[in-house]
Design a protein around this motif. Structure first.
Motif, PDB file in Angstrom:
ATOM      1  N   GLY A  65      53.170  55.029  37.466  1.00  0.00           N
ATOM      2  CA  GLY A  65      52.038  55.486  37.347  1.00  0.00           C
ATOM      3  C   GLY A  65      52.296  56.470  35.989  1.00  0.00           C
ATOM      4  O   GLY A  65      50.869  56.856  35.239  1.00  0.00           O
ATOM      5  N   HIS A  66      53.687  56.855  35.281  1.00  0.00           N
ATOM      6  CA  HIS A  66      53.320  58.157  33.799  1.00  0.00           C
ATOM      7  C   HIS A  66      54.744  56.657  33.289  1.00  0.00           C
ATOM      8  O   HIS A  66      54.674  56.722  31.394  1.00  0.00           O
ATOM      9  CB  HIS A  66      54.070  58.483  34.223  1.00  0.00           C
ATOM     10  N   ASN A  67      54.087  55.379  33.275  1.00  0.00           N
ATOM     11  CA  ASN A  67      54.718  54.328  32.768  1.00  0.00           C
ATOM     12  C   ASN A  67      53.600  53.734  31.848  1.00  0.00           C
ATOM     13  O   ASN A  67      53.746  52.319  32.660  1.00  0.00           O
ATOM     14  CB  ASN A  67      55.915  53.717  33.399  1.00  0.00           C
ATOM     15  N   ILE A  68      53.528  53.707  30.884  1.00  0.00           N
ATOM     16  CA  ILE A  68      52.112  52.493  29.882  1.00  0.00           C
ATOM     17  C   ILE A  68      52.547  51.437  30.197  1.00  0.00           C
ATOM     18  O   ILE A  68      51.449  50.550  30.394  1.00  0.00           O
ATOM     19  CB  ILE A  68      51.247  53.598  28.636  1.00  0.00           C
ATOM     20  N   LYS A  69      53.642  51.121  29.832  1.00  0.00           N
ATOM     21  CA  LYS A  69      54.185  49.273  29.099  1.00  0.00           C
ATOM     22  C   LYS A  69      53.814  48.796  31.036  1.00  0.00           C
ATOM     23  O   LYS A  69      53.014  47.793  31.273  1.00  0.00           O
ATOM     24  CB  LYS A  69      55.336  49.236  28.704  1.00  0.00           C
ATOM     25  N   GLU A  70      54.158  49.922  32.336  1.00  0.00           N
ATOM     26  CA  GLU A  70      54.604  49.492  32.735  1.00  0.00           C
ATOM     27  C   GLU A  70      53.372  48.939  34.180  1.00  0.00           C
ATOM     28  O   GLU A  70      52.983  48.294  34.316  1.00  0.00           O
ATOM     29  CB  GLU A  70      54.984  49.488  34.208  1.00  0.00           C
ATOM     30  N   LEU A  71      52.730  50.024  33.764  1.00  0.00           N
ATOM     31  CA  LEU A  71      51.109  50.301  33.895  1.00  0.00           C
ATOM     32  C   LEU A  71      50.132  48.922  33.556  1.00  0.00           C
ATOM     33  O   LEU A  71      49.096  48.186  33.937  1.00  0.00           O
ATOM     34  CB  LEU A  71      50.186  51.397  33.400  1.00  0.00           C
ATOM     35  N   GLU A  72      50.507  48.729  32.006  1.00  0.00           N
ATOM     36  CA  GLU A  72      49.376  47.797  31.976  1.00  0.00           C
ATOM     37  C   GLU A  72      50.042  46.364  32.679  1.00  0.00           C
ATOM     38  O   GLU A  72      48.385  46.132  32.457  1.00  0.00           O
ATOM     39  CB  GLU A  72      50.039  47.290  30.132  1.00  0.00           C
ATOM     40  N   LYS A  73      50.869  46.000  32.325  1.00  0.00           N
ATOM     41  CA  LYS A  73      51.834  44.806  33.459  1.00  0.00           C
ATOM     42  C   LYS A  73      51.011  44.794  34.400  1.00  0.00           C
ATOM     43  O   LYS A  73      50.261  43.623  35.224  1.00  0.00           O
ATOM     44  CB  LYS A  73      52.914  45.114  33.325  1.00  0.00           C
ATOM     45  N   TYR A  74      51.013  45.539  35.102  1.00  0.00           N
ATOM     46  CA  TYR A  74      50.315  45.767  36.622  1.00  0.00           C
ATOM     47  C   TYR A  74      48.530  45.378  36.748  1.00  0.00           C
ATOM     48  O   TYR A  74      48.123  44.868  37.230  1.00  0.00           O
ATOM     49  CB  TYR A  74      50.613  46.740  37.947  1.00  0.00           C
ATOM     50  N   LEU A  75      48.349  46.092  35.943  1.00  0.00           N
ATOM     51  CA  LEU A  75      47.056  46.293  35.572  1.00  0.00           C
ATOM     52  C   LEU A  75      45.770  45.126  35.235  1.00  0.00           C
ATOM     53  O   LEU A  75      45.356  43.933  35.641  1.00  0.00           O
ATOM     54  CB  LEU A  75      46.596  47.445  34.821  1.00  0.00           C
ATOM     55  N   GLU A  76      47.424  44.435  34.314  1.00  0.00           N
ATOM     56  CA  GLU A  76      46.301  43.118  33.983  1.00  0.00           C
ATOM     57  C   GLU A  76      46.881  42.154  35.036  1.00  0.00           C
ATOM     58  O   GLU A  76      45.918  41.222  35.373  1.00  0.00           O
ATOM     59  CB  GLU A  76      48.061  42.399  32.946  1.00  0.00           C
ATOM     60  N   PHE A  77      47.465  42.492  36.515  1.00  0.00           N
ATOM     61  CA  PHE A  77      47.608  41.424  37.419  1.00  0.00           C
ATOM     62  C   PHE A  77      46.698  41.961  37.980  1.00  0.00           C
ATOM     63  O   PHE A  77      45.213  40.406  38.323  1.00  0.00           O
ATOM     64  CB  PHE A  77      49.034  41.715  38.307  1.00  0.00           C
ATOM     65  N   ILE A  78      46.198  42.816  38.455  1.00  0.00           N
ATOM     66  CA  ILE A  78      44.497  43.062  38.960  1.00  0.00           C
ATOM     67  C   ILE A  78      43.640  42.534  38.713  1.00  0.00           C
ATOM     68  O   ILE A  78      42.646  41.974  38.907  1.00  0.00           O
ATOM     69  CB  ILE A  78      44.452  44.548  39.559  1.00  0.00           C
ATOM     70  N   LYS A  79      43.836  43.003  36.871  1.00  0.00           N
ATOM     71  CA  LYS A  79      42.728  41.805  36.695  1.00  0.00           C
ATOM     72  C   LYS A  79      41.660  40.382  36.418  1.00  0.00           C
ATOM     73  O   LYS A  79      41.084  40.240  37.116  1.00  0.00           O
ATOM     74  CB  LYS A  79      42.779  42.331  34.726  1.00  0.00           C
ATOM     75  N   ASN A  80      43.367  39.935  36.769  1.00  0.00           N
ATOM     76  CA  ASN A  80      43.721  38.344  36.884  1.00  0.00           C
ATOM     77  C   ASN A  80      43.483  37.933  38.432  1.00  0.00           C
ATOM     78  O   ASN A  80      43.083  36.800  38.793  1.00  0.00           O
ATOM     79  CB  ASN A  80      44.416  37.716  36.193  1.00  0.00           C
ATOM     80  N   TYR A  81      43.306  39.067  39.370  1.00  0.00           N
ATOM     81  CA  TYR A  81      43.597  38.578  40.632  1.00  0.00           C
ATOM     82  C   TYR A  81      42.344  38.406  40.921  1.00  0.00           C
ATOM     83  O   TYR A  81      40.983  39.192  41.144  1.00  0.00           O
ATOM     84  CB  TYR A  81      44.027  39.389  41.475  1.00  0.00           C
ATOM     85  N   LYS A  82      41.630  37.305  41.177  1.00  0.00           N
ATOM     86  CA  LYS A  82      39.807  37.061  41.288  1.00  0.00           C
ATOM     87  C   LYS A  82      39.238  36.461  43.010  1.00  0.00           C
ATOM     88  O   LYS A  82      38.693  36.200  44.004  1.00  0.00           O
ATOM     89  CB  LYS A  82      39.570  35.880  40.664  1.00  0.00           C
ATOM     90  N   ASP A  83      40.858  36.426  44.130  1.00  0.00           N
ATOM     91  CA  ASP A  83      40.359  35.934  45.392  1.00  0.00           C
ATOM     92  C   ASP A  83      40.402  36.783  46.222  1.00  0.00           C
ATOM     93  O   ASP A  83      39.904  36.331  47.538  1.00  0.00           O
ATOM     94  CB  ASP A  83      42.041  35.516  45.537  1.00  0.00           C
ATOM     95  N   GLY A  84      40.180  38.391  46.300  1.00  0.00           N
ATOM     96  CA  GLY A  84      40.074  39.243  47.284  1.00  0.00           C
ATOM     97  C   GLY A  84      39.916  40.398  46.707  1.00  0.00           C
ATOM     98  O   GLY A  84      40.319  40.867  45.100  1.00  0.00           O
ATOM     99  N   PRO A  85      39.743  41.221  47.879  1.00  0.00           N
ATOM    100  CA  PRO A  85      39.913  42.969  46.960  1.00  0.00           C
ATOM    101  C   PRO A  85      41.419  43.068  47.345  1.00  0.00           C
ATOM    102  O   PRO A  85      42.463  42.420  47.377  1.00  0.00           O
ATOM    103  CB  PRO A  85      39.777  43.277  48.556  1.00  0.00           C
TER     104      PRO A  85
END
Ligand SMILES: Cc1ncc(C[n+]2csc(CCOP(=O)(O)OP(=O)(O)O)c2C)c(N)n1
Length: 459
Positions: free
Chosen positions: A251-271
């Protein structure tokens, strides 16, 4: 004067500039909190997350809800409150929590823990009825996750076809170290993840030798074992509830966080849930070393002892002669029960942020034959109203409730004022309400109440 939000600016920064900005934010928060009081370690732990979050999501359009919201200072700084932040927790100044009257970016007001998923779900269901498609994000800590409301809401997500995005801040701490089975399980994932990174590093250096290859085979077996036990137990909890799990992520690595935040942004199948490993107090050594002490900073230079400490010392004194259990809802330090715990650790039980359950449990504990004390802040006790009526008063079970922070609390503001207790308790039959005039009175009242309870025969 209206301030321009800063979240546009951070989208143009490179990672070096972001690191420098993160440092600047940490210093600004520390200086302000030192002067005005406030939550320090929790906010130091969310700096990188908030920066990454507002580069990937859009606080203008996306509904972002902070649980408890004591860790939302960076959110405030980035959404038009950089300059006014200097008035944090002052009269007519910036609130220490999100507040829908303060900013349009504060989508839900908070202060009490555990409301974020229910609020996110409510927004989502409301927008769905209006055919509006929005990203709805709930952010909560592992401490808040002990609360009934979070668990109740998690349980409903899949059945109402929710697509909310959850960010779990796992720093292993509530105010004190976190308690409960879920906390243990989450920590197991953190450890297994550290093991995997260590193993990957080791692998590179071993591959070239024969002995190295044997060790590598052994490590692989160990890894499969850990993967089986840890992942089956942990991911299973979320995925079995129909919630897609991502993580754990630094949670303190901005680059890594961005990658995963993109994943959850694009995940549309459910919670879905993104599990972050964070460090409470990150970036300031004294706070990292002592996150409980720096959870909140208060600058009150009082020469007199607090009522909370009186409670701790009085119970410690009584404990030398009598047996009882004192329950706390994740507030050992704040209620002074840490004073009792230092000498009699077995007498204090922390059941996490579960005020209604604790009140019910206290009644049953008393029925089992042991005297019971419940020490909860007046404002948080509101959560347990039905338990007081249904599980204690109607059943005439003699339990001693100690309502800490009764009255006006000052800087924490309206969500924490203990101003309703006398009115809400007076409506309930079979309750005696005592209000001490001073410290001596408080000690006497605790002693007298317990004596009365000891004499009182159960029906
Ligand atoms: C209903 C309720 N009970 C107790 C509290 C007091 N409280 C404020 S923050 C906190 C710890 C929350 O831990 P976590 O969500 O993990 O956040 P962290 O501070 O560790 O980042 C507690 C117990 C509260 N705000 N609301």
């Amino acid at each position: 004067m209206k301030e321009k939000p800063l979240y546009y600016a951070i989208r143009k920064m490179n990672y070096e500039q972001l690191d420098r900005f993160a440092n600047q934010i940490r210093k600004y928060i520390y200086e302000t909190v030192k002067k005005n009081t406030g939550h320090l370690s929790s906010n130091l732990g969310t700096v990188e997350l908030t920066l990454a979050l507002y580069r990937i999501f859009d606080p203008e359009k996306d509904i972002i809800i902070w649980d408890t919201s004591h860790q939302a200072y960076i959110h405030k700084l980035l959404t038009g409150r950089w300059h006014s932040f200097s008035t944090l927790r002052q009269r007519n100044g910036i609130s220490g929590f999100t507040n829908i009257f303060e900013s349009k970016y504060d989508y839900f007001g908070a202060g009490h823990a555990g409301t974020s998923i229910a609020a996110a779900l409510g927004y989502e269901l409301g927008y769905k009825k209006q055919n509006v498609d929005k990203n709805v994000i709930a952010i909560f800590g592992d401490g808040a996750m002990t609360s009934g409301m979070i668990l109740e809401s998690l349980n409903q997500l899949k059945s109402v076809d929710s697509k909310i995005k959850i960010i779990l801040l796992n720093n292993e701490m509530s105010i004190s170290p976190n308690v409960g089975a879920l906390a243990k399980m989450l920590n197991k994932i953190r450890i297994s993840n550290d093991y995997f990174s260590f193993k990957e590093k080791l692998k590179g250096s071993l591959e070239s030798t024969d002995v190295g290859q044997d060790i590598e085979t052994a490590l692989k077996k160990l890894k499969d074992g850990i993967k089986h036990t840890v992942y089956n137990n942990t991911l299973g909890v979320f995925e079995d509830m129909g919630i897609k799990y991502y993580g754990p992520v630094d949670g303190h690595n901005i680059k890594e966080l961005e990658k995963y935040l993109e994943f959850i942004k694009n995940y549309k199948d459910g919670p879905c849930i993104l599990h972050l490993k964070t460090i409470k107090g990150k970036g300031m050594e004294f706070a990292e070393k002592n996150p409980t002490k720096f959870h909140g900073i208060s600058n009150k230079k009082s020469t007199s002892i607090s009522y909370s400490k009186i409670v701790g010392h009085t119970l410690k004194h009584i404990a030398s002669k009598h047996n009882f259990i004192a329950y706390t809802a994740a507030m050992e330090e704040g209620t002074g029960l840490n004073v009792l715990k230092e000498k009699y650790p077995e007498k204090v039980i922390d059941l996490g942020i579960t005020e209604p359950s604790i009140v019910t449990a206290s009644g049953a504990t008393r029925l089992s034959g042991i005297f019971t004390v419940v020490d909860i802040y007046s404002s948080f006790m509101q959560r347990a109203y039905d338990s007081i009526i249904h599980d204690i008063a109607l059943q005439k079970i003699p339990v001693l409730f100690l309502l800490d922070r009764a009255g006006i609390v000052g800087e924490d503001g309206p969500t924490h004022h203990g101003v309703f207790d006398i009115s809400y308790l007076r409506l309930i039959p079979n309750i005696d309400i005592l209000t001490p005039l001073n410290a001596q009175d408080l000690a006497n009242m605790i002693f007298t109440s317990l004596k009365k309870i000891w004499i009182n025969q159960l029906l």
